[in-house]
Design an enzyme around this catalytic site. Structure first.
Site, PDB file in Angstrom:
ATOM      1  N   LYS A   1      37.093  31.301  54.309  1.00 32.98           N
ATOM      2  CA  LYS A   1      37.539  30.744  53.030  1.00 32.98           C
ATOM      3  C   LYS A   1      36.360  30.178  52.246  1.00 32.98           C
ATOM      4  CE  LYS A   1      39.349  26.618  51.904  1.00 32.98           C
ATOM      5  NZ  LYS A   1      38.856  26.388  50.539  1.00 32.98           N
TER       6      LYS A   1
ATOM      7  N   LEU B   1      42.517  23.960  54.891  1.00 32.16           N
ATOM      8  CA  LEU B   1      41.147  23.531  54.595  1.00 32.16           C
ATOM      9  C   LEU B   1      41.168  23.029  53.159  1.00 32.16           C
ATOM     10  CD1 LEU B   1      38.545  26.169  55.911  1.00 32.16           C
ATOM     11  CD2 LEU B   1      38.936  23.849  56.745  1.00 32.16           C
ATOM     12  N   ASP B   2      40.491  21.925  52.890  1.00 32.71           N
ATOM     13  CA  ASP B   2      40.462  21.378  51.533  1.00 32.71           C
ATOM     14  C   ASP B   2      39.952  22.408  50.533  1.00 32.71           C
ATOM     15  OD1 ASP B   2      41.221  18.991  52.664  1.00 32.71           O
ATOM     16  OD2 ASP B   2      39.204  18.155  52.700  1.00 32.71           O
ATOM     17  N   TYR B   3      40.334  22.206  49.285  1.00 34.81           N
ATOM     18  CA  TYR B   3      39.916  23.062  48.169  1.00 34.81           C
ATOM     19  C   TYR B   3      38.398  23.228  48.140  1.00 34.81           C
ATOM     20  CZ  TYR B   3      39.506  24.553  43.248  1.00 34.81           C
ATOM     21  OH  TYR B   3      39.223  25.224  42.090  1.00 34.81           O
TER      22      TYR B   3
ATOM     23  N   THR C   1      36.301  22.759  50.655  1.00 28.83           N
ATOM     24  CA  THR C   1      35.741  23.015  51.979  1.00 28.83           C
ATOM     25  C   THR C   1      35.792  24.509  52.270  1.00 28.83           C
ATOM     26  OG1 THR C   1      36.470  20.855  52.785  1.00 28.83           O
ATOM     27  CG2 THR C   1      35.959  22.507  54.451  1.00 28.83           C
TER      28      THR C   1
END
Length: 244
Positions: free
Chosen positions: A71, A105-107, A109
């Site tokens: 990602k 997963l954070d935006y 990260t």
């Protein structure tokens, strides 16, 4: 039926026959059976061993699939986003199955995120009691000393959460830029875990990447690309969750 597994309306929607909202209405209207019995409760959970019928027709079970995606930053870890932002599913071109991300997963990260249509597999990996290791590399503002770093393993309180790392390793420091690159191993995954933990210590995260998930690494995978997991990899990560 079971207390584990996936919600019935989600399983129906993932089969591709209708949306989740319409699946909920089918359940409420008494048009869904599980193991031969009509089910009208939306909270009902089922597993792959349960037989589901919709309007008298058995629900076809998709073959289970498992993917690893690298990602990039600026992508939402979701199936869809009401603000129209890019989501991980947008990167899964060529995948016909209705997959969903395992955890988040954070935006901002980057790194490993798994996607599957196997709810039991996802629940196994996400359940806190299994403590599947996840390794992150963070670039932080400031250079904490050994005493401050020691707090990472003891735990840092933020609101009602005790945030901690199972282990850490300082990779490099840059005194001129006043930054540090640190590797953090987590066995739990609370919301924005690493960022909140470091903020509480007074060293905000500038950049964050998840480099390992259980036995899986990003080796050979470029940002925005994905690949299927091999049967061996699936077995290994299952075993790491089950501590076999």
């Amino acid at each position: 039926m079971t207390t584990s597994g996936e919600r019935l309306q989600k399983v129906i929607a993932q089969s591709g026959i209708t949306s989740r909202r319409k699946a909920e209405q089918l359940i409420i209207d008494g048009n869904v059976k599980v193991n031969g019995k009509v089910v009208t409760e939306l909270g009902t959970k089922v597993t792959g061993d349960d037989n589901v019928e919709v309007n008298g027709f058995p629900l076809e079970k998709e073959a289970s699939v498992y993917y690893m995606l690298y990602k990039p930053r600026g992508v939402i870890s979701s199936v869809k986003d009401d603000k129209g932002r890019k989501v991980v599913i947008d990167l899964m071109e060529g995948v016909s199955e209705r997959v969903f991300p395992v955890g988040r997963l954070d935006y901002d990260t980057s790194g490993i995120i798994l996607l599957t249509n196997d709810g039991d597999f996802a629940n196994l990996l996400m359940h806190p009691k299994h403590g599947v290791e996840k390794v992150y590399v963070a670039k932080i503002k400031g250079i904490p000393d050994k005493r401050e770093l020691g707090r990472l393993k003891r735990g840092v309180k933020d609101e009602k959460d005790l945030l901690k790392a199972a282990n850490y390793n300082v990779l490099s420091t840059d005194k001129k830029k006043n930054t540090m690159i640190i590797e953090l191993t987590l066995q739990e995954g609370k919301n924005r875990h690493v960022r909140r933990m470091m903020e509480q210590l007074g060293y905000p995260v500038m950049k964050l990447k998840r480099e390992r998930y259980g036995t899986l690494t990003l080796d050979g995978l470029k940002p925005g690309k994905y690949r299927p997991l091999s049967p061996k990899e699936i077995k290994q990560i299952r075993n790491s969750a089950l501590k076999l």
